[in-house]
Design a protein around this motif. Structure first.
Motif, short mmCIF file in Angstrom:
data_model
loop_
_atom_site.label_atom_id
_atom_site.label_comp_id
_atom_site.label_asym_id
_atom_site.label_seq_id
_atom_site.Cartn_x
_atom_site.Cartn_y
_atom_site.Cartn_z
N ARG A 142 -3.06 0.92 12.49
CA ARG A 142 -3.56 2.28 12.21
C ARG A 142 -3.27 3.18 13.41
O ARG A 142 -3.45 2.78 14.53
N CYS A 146 -3.74 6.12 0.09
CA CYS A 146 -4.98 5.53 0.59
C CYS A 146 -4.79 4.90 1.96
O CYS A 146 -5.77 4.67 2.65
N GLY A 147 -3.59 4.63 2.33
CA GLY A 147 -3.38 3.88 3.55
C GLY A 147 -3.67 2.41 3.30
O GLY A 147 -4.10 2.03 2.20
N PRO A 148 -3.45 1.59 4.29
CA PRO A 148 -3.54 0.14 4.08
C PRO A 148 -4.94 -0.38 3.79
O PRO A 148 -5.10 -1.40 3.13
N LYS A 149 -5.99 0.31 4.28
CA LYS A 149 -7.31 -0.30 4.19
C LYS A 149 -8.00 -0.13 2.85
O LYS A 149 -8.85 -0.92 2.48
N PHE A 150 -7.68 0.95 2.13
CA PHE A 150 -8.46 1.26 0.93
C PHE A 150 -7.72 0.99 -0.37
O PHE A 150 -8.17 1.40 -1.42
N CYS A 151 -6.57 0.40 -0.28
CA CYS A 151 -5.71 0.38 -1.46
C CYS A 151 -6.37 -0.35 -2.64
O CYS A 151 -6.63 -1.55 -2.59
N TYR A 168 -8.14 -7.03 3.53
CA TYR A 168 -8.26 -5.74 4.22
C TYR A 168 -7.53 -5.69 5.54
O TYR A 168 -7.62 -4.74 6.27
N PHE A 199 0.88 -1.16 0.00
CA PHE A 199 0.00 0.00 0.00
C PHE A 199 0.91 1.21 0.00
O PHE A 199 2.13 1.08 0.08
N CYS A 200 0.33 2.38 -0.05
CA CYS A 200 1.14 3.58 0.06
C CYS A 200 0.35 4.63 0.83
O CYS A 200 -0.76 4.39 1.28
N SER A 201 0.93 5.82 0.95
CA SER A 201 0.34 6.83 1.83
C SER A 201 -0.90 7.49 1.25
O SER A 201 -1.63 8.17 1.95
#
Lengths: 510, 510
Positions: free
Chosen positions: B510, B468-473, B504, B464-466
Motif C-alpha cells: 500500500r 477497491c484496492g487490494p484490501k477490500f476486493c 486480505y 483486485f483492481c483500482s
C-alpha cells in the motif's frame, strides 16, 4: 446561458434555487431544477433546525407523522412544483424520504420517492490506490453541477474522516456513506475483527459529522450466504462480502441484523436515513433475481418495519446487473415486501459485455426501473469494473443518469417534466439554436458539436443545419406546410407552388 | 485479441465468418458474430446468384415460399446459430427479410426478423455542406468493424452516385438508400418537380448498382399531411417532408403510393427489399403516437400486402422520438397492422433534452423497442440534431446500439446471447483481465480505462483492481466464500479465520 434564481417560500429564509433559461422568442423563461448549490456553502437549514430544538427524535418522518410540514418539506415541494402537503404525506407513509441530518445544515432539502422527480446519486471517494481529498471535493462540485441530487462518499484507504468532513462542509446535497468501510479500516482491514461496538461508534462519529444517509448491509444474514455460492460472480457488494465473511467466520448472525433497533435509535437522534444495502445484489445477468438476492430483499422489508417503528426514514438499495425482462419483478417485489419504501438502484446494467460503456448498459436499465417506480438511481460511470472515475467519467455518469431519470419522469407523467422537452423541441423546430443549446442537459457540448461543422455565427440563426444542408431541410419544409395548412387545405395548390421558390432558396450559397 | 475464423456450411464456398476470442483458462474460445467483412471485398455470392439464373423474380421471399433454402439463408442461419429451415420459414412468412440484391454479390448474407439477433444499422453519407467519398467508405469500414449489420448511404449533395458505387463495392453488409434524395437532386432540389418517372429511373439505376434495400415513403398520402400541421415539430423526415410538399403542391395522391405495384415489379427483378419509410414519424416526445404517425402506419400495412403479392421483401420503419410509456404501443400496432413484417426503428429517443447525448437517450428506447420485437435498430450518434457524425461519432453510435441490441437479445432469450455475457462475467470473477478485455464490445477502450489507474503489467493478473484496492476486493472475498461453501457450511468457522490471513494479504504494497 442560465441564471440562478430563487423562489421564496412561506418564510423569507426559505429560498429555493432554480436554473432559469431565458428564451429568445420572448416567451416565459424555463425554470429547471437546480442541484448546483450556492457558490459558497451556507448553513441554510440552521435556523429551522434550531427552532425545532433538540430531541431524541428529530426525523422528518417523525414530524410528518405528526402532521407538521417542516420548512424542509416545503423547500423540497417548491423544487418539485408540487404541494408541500403531498411531500409531508408521502414521507409520513414511508413512500418518500427527505435525507437531512441535523448536523448537515448546508444541505438544500430534496425528497426521494416514486411520486417525485427521479433522483440521481453520484459515488465519489478515495481508495487505497488513488486520489486525494481535494480531488474528491472537486468531484462533488462537478457532480452536482451536472445534476447529481445526492452524493455518496465511498472513500476507503487513508483519510476517510478528513475526506468526509471536507465533502460535507462543501455539499448542498445530501451525503451518503457506507460506515462499514471506515469500521473495517479501524480493525486493520480484517472483517473477522469487526464488532457491533466498532461499527456503532463509527456510525455515531459519522452522524455527528452530518452524514444524511448510510448504507447498512443488515440484510446479509448468516443463512443467506450459502445461497450465493453457486453464482457466476458470487458476492460483488463490498459491504455484502465483508458481512458474509464475518458471519461465516463467527458462524453467527450478522451484528447489523441483531443490533438493528439500537441503530435505529442512533439514526433517530440525527435524522440519518437508512439506505438498506443490497449486499447480495447480482454482479452479472446470470445471477439476477436469484434466491440470494430475494432472500435479502425480504429481510430488508422486515428491517423497514423496525425502522419505521422508530420514525426513522428508509430507502432500499437494489441491483446491479439485471437483464431487461427481469427488471420489473425487482420493483414489484421491492414495493410489496418493503411496504412501498423508496427504491434506490445501482443501474441495473442490462448486459455484461460492454465494460467501458457501463454508463450506457446501465442507463437503459435505470430508465426502465425508474419508470416502474424506482425513486433514485445510483449512477454508473464508464470506468465501472475498470477503475475509479475521474472528472470526465463523473460527468458522463451523471449525464447518462439524468437522461434516464428524466425519461422516467416523462413516462410516469410527472407534472413538470414535459415542459422542458417541449421548450427544447419548439426551439429546435424554430431554429432558435441558442435556446436549444441553453436548454440542453449539457449546453457546452451541444454547442461545440454544432460548431464543429457550422462554426460561423450566422449559422446560429440559419434555418437549416449541417445534417441536410440548406436545400433539404425537413424542418423548413414543415414550416411552409404549417403555413399552408393554416390557409386551409382547400386553398389552391398553385399558391403553394408560387410561394415554393421561397422555401427552397438556399440561405447560404452552396 | 480476436481471430477471424470461418465455419463452412453445406458447400465449400459457403464460409461463415466469426470473431473468435481465445480464453486463457483453457476453456473453449467464444465465437462472436462478425460483421467486419473480409480485408479485400470479394463477390462471395456470385456463384450462388449465377446458379439460380436470372428471372423476373429473384427474391429470397420468392425462393422461401417455394421451400427453397438458398445458400444465403444457410449462411445467415449459421451466423445466428439457428436452423436454416427457421430462416427460410420466417422469410416465407414475411416475418424476416434477407436483403440481398443480386447486383451486390459482395454482401455476406444476414437476416432481419424478430426471431433473430437484433440488428443495427449505421447511417453514413455526404451532405451538401460536408464530407468526401473516401471519408464515407472509411466510415463504412469503421462502422462494420464495430458491429454495424447494415449501412444506409444517405448522401445528398454532389457525387451521390459515385459515393454509392464506392460504398457498395467495399461493403460486406447490405446497403440501404433513400432514392428520393437522388431523384430530388435530378430535379434541381425542387420537390414540386418530382415525378414518378424520375423516381422510377433513379430506383432502377440504384438497383442496378446493387442497393439491397430502399426507403420508400409511400405511406405519406395526401390526406395524412394535414394531420401533422399542429405538431410541435411538424414533419422531421426529409423524405416525408419532400413527399408532403409534392402532394400539397399538386393536390394529388403521392406518386409513390399510386405507382407502388410498379415499384414492386422492379424490386422483384433485383431482390431489393422495401424499407417502408415513416415519413410522418414524430420528431419530439410531444408528437409521439399521434394521428399522423398511425395513419401512415396503417397505410404501410396495406403496402406490405401489395409487396408480398409480388414476393418482394418488406420491413417497416418506425420512430423517432417516443417517451418510454408509449414505446410498446408502437410495436404492437406495427405488428398487427403490418402483418408481422419486421420493424426497423430509429431509436426512439426517450427524451428531447439531451442533444449531444442522443445515442444514449435513444439507446434506452432502442433496447426497449427491440425487446418488444423490433428486428433492426437504426443508430443515432451523439451528433444527432447538431451535425454530421465523424469517425468517433459513428463508433459511439454503433457501440451504444450494439449494447441496446444485445440487451434485447438477452431479454428475448435468443439461444446464443447469454454465452457472451457469462463468459465475460466468469473472466471478471476470476480476474482474467485479458480475457475480460478481449471479450468486451470495445477491447481497446476497456484496456485503456483499466490501464489509466493500474498500468503495470502485473496488474493484469492481480486479483483486485483500482476500485477497491487490494484490501477490500469483494470478488476476492467471494472466492474464499465459494471455497468455504464447497467445504460444507458445517465446517468449523475457525478454519475460515485461520485461512483469512491469506484473503486480505495485500498483493501490492500500500
Amino acid at each position: 446561458m442560465r441564471n440562478k434564481v430563487y423562489v421564496t417560500g412561506s418564510r423569507p429564509d426559505l429560498r429555493v434555487p432554480f436554473a432559469e433559461v431565458p428564451l429568445s422568442d420572448g416567451s416565459a423563461p424555463v425554470r429547471l431544477y437546480d442541484t448546483s448549490g450556492p457558490a459558497t456553502p451556507s448553513p441554510v437549514r440552521r435556523a429551522w433546525i434550531d427552532e425545532r430544538g433538540p430531541g431524541t427524535n428529530v426525523t422528518q418522518l417523525h414530524y410528518a407523522r405528526r402532521g407538521i410540514t417542516t420548512p424542509e418539506m416545503e423547500f423540497a415541494a417548491i423544487r418539485e412544483g408540487l404541494p408541500p402537503a403531498l411531500v409531508r404525506e408521502e414521507i409520513a407513509a414511508g413512500r418518500a424520504i427527505l435525507p437531512a441530518n441535523v448536523n448537515h445544515p448546508e444541505s438544500e432539502p430534496m425528497v426521494i420517492g416514486s411520486r417525485f422527480l427521479v433522483k440521481v446519486n453520484a459515488n465519489i471517494g478515495t481508495s487505497a490506490v488513488t486520489s486525494t481529498v481535494d480531488e474528491e471535493v472537486a468531484k462533488l462540485t462537478w457532480a452536482t453541477r451536472w445534476g447529481a441530487d445526492t452524493v455518496m462518499d465511498l472513500s476507503t484507504g487513508r483519510r476517510i474522516r478528513e475526506t468526509r468532513e471536507a465533502i460535507l462542509r462543501h455539499s448542498a446535497v445530501p451525503i451518503g456513506t457506507v460506515p462499514l468501510y471506515e469500521a473495517l479500516e479501524k480493525v486493520g482491514g480484517d472483517p473477522v475483527k469487526l464488532s457491533w461496538e466498532v461499527f456503532r461508534d463509527t456510525v455515531i462519529e459519522q452522524a455527528e459529522q452530518g452524514v444524511d444517509y448510510m448504507t447498512v448491509h443488515a440484510g446479509v444474514r448468516l443463512a443467506h450466504v450459502p445461497l450465493a455460492a453457486e453464482r457466476i460472480t458470487g458476492i460483488v457488494s463490498r459491504g455484502g462480502s465483508i458481512m458474509a465473511a464475518w458471519c461465516l467466520a463467527h458462524h453467527e448472525e450478522s451484528f447489523l441484523y441483531t443490533h438493528f433497533a439500537e441503530l435505529c435509535e442512533i439514526f433517530a437522534r440525527y435524522d440519518v436515513s437508512f439506505s438498506l444495502g443490497d449486499g447480495l445484489r447480482p454482479g452479472s445477468v446470470a445471477d439476477a433475481n436469484d434466491a440470494a438476492q430475494f432472500a435479502e430483499l425480504r429481510t430488508l422489508g422486515e428491517l423497514t418495519s423496525i425502522a419505521w417503528e422508530h420514525d426513522v426514514q428508509v430507502m432500499i438499495e437494489g441491483p446491479g446487473h439485471v437483464p431487461m425482462h427481469k427488471i420489473k419483478e425487482n420493483v414489484d417485489l421491492q414495493q410489496e415486501w418493503c411496504h412501498e419504501a423508496p427504491f434506490y438502484t445501482l443501474g441495473p446494467l442490462t448486459t455484461d459485455i460492454a465494460p467501458a460503456y457501463d454508463h450506457i448498459t446501465s442507463a437503459i436499465g435505470a430508465a426502465m426501473i425508474a419508470m416502474y417506480g424506482t425513486a433514485m438511481l445510483c449512477y454508473v460511470t464508464p470506468k465501472e469494473h475498470l477503475g475509479l472515475p475521474d472528472r470526465d467519467d463523473v460527468k458522463a455518469g451523471v449525464i447518462a443518469y439524468k437522461i434516464a431519470a428524466h425519461a422516467a419522469d416523462l413516462a410516469k407523467g410527472h407534472p413538470t417534466a414535459r415542459e422542458w422537452d417541449d421548450a427544447l423541441s419548439r426551439a429546435r423546430f424554430e431554429f432558435r439554436w441558442e435556446d436549444q443549446f441553453n436548454l440542453s442537459l449539457d449546453p457546452e457540448t451541444a454547442r461545440a458539436y454544432h460548431d464543429e461543422t457550422l462554426p460561423a455565427a450566422p449559422a446560429k440563426t440559419a434555418h437549416f443545419c449541417s445534417m441536410c444542408g440548406p436545400k433539404f431541410c425537413s424542418m423548413r419544409i414543415s414550416h411552409e406546410l404549417k403555413e399552408y395548412a393554416a390557409q386551409g387545405m382547400a386553398a389552391k395548390s398553385e399558391e403553394f407552388v408560387a410561394s415554393g421558390g421561397k422555401v427552397y432558396l438556399p440561405v447560404v450559397p452552396r
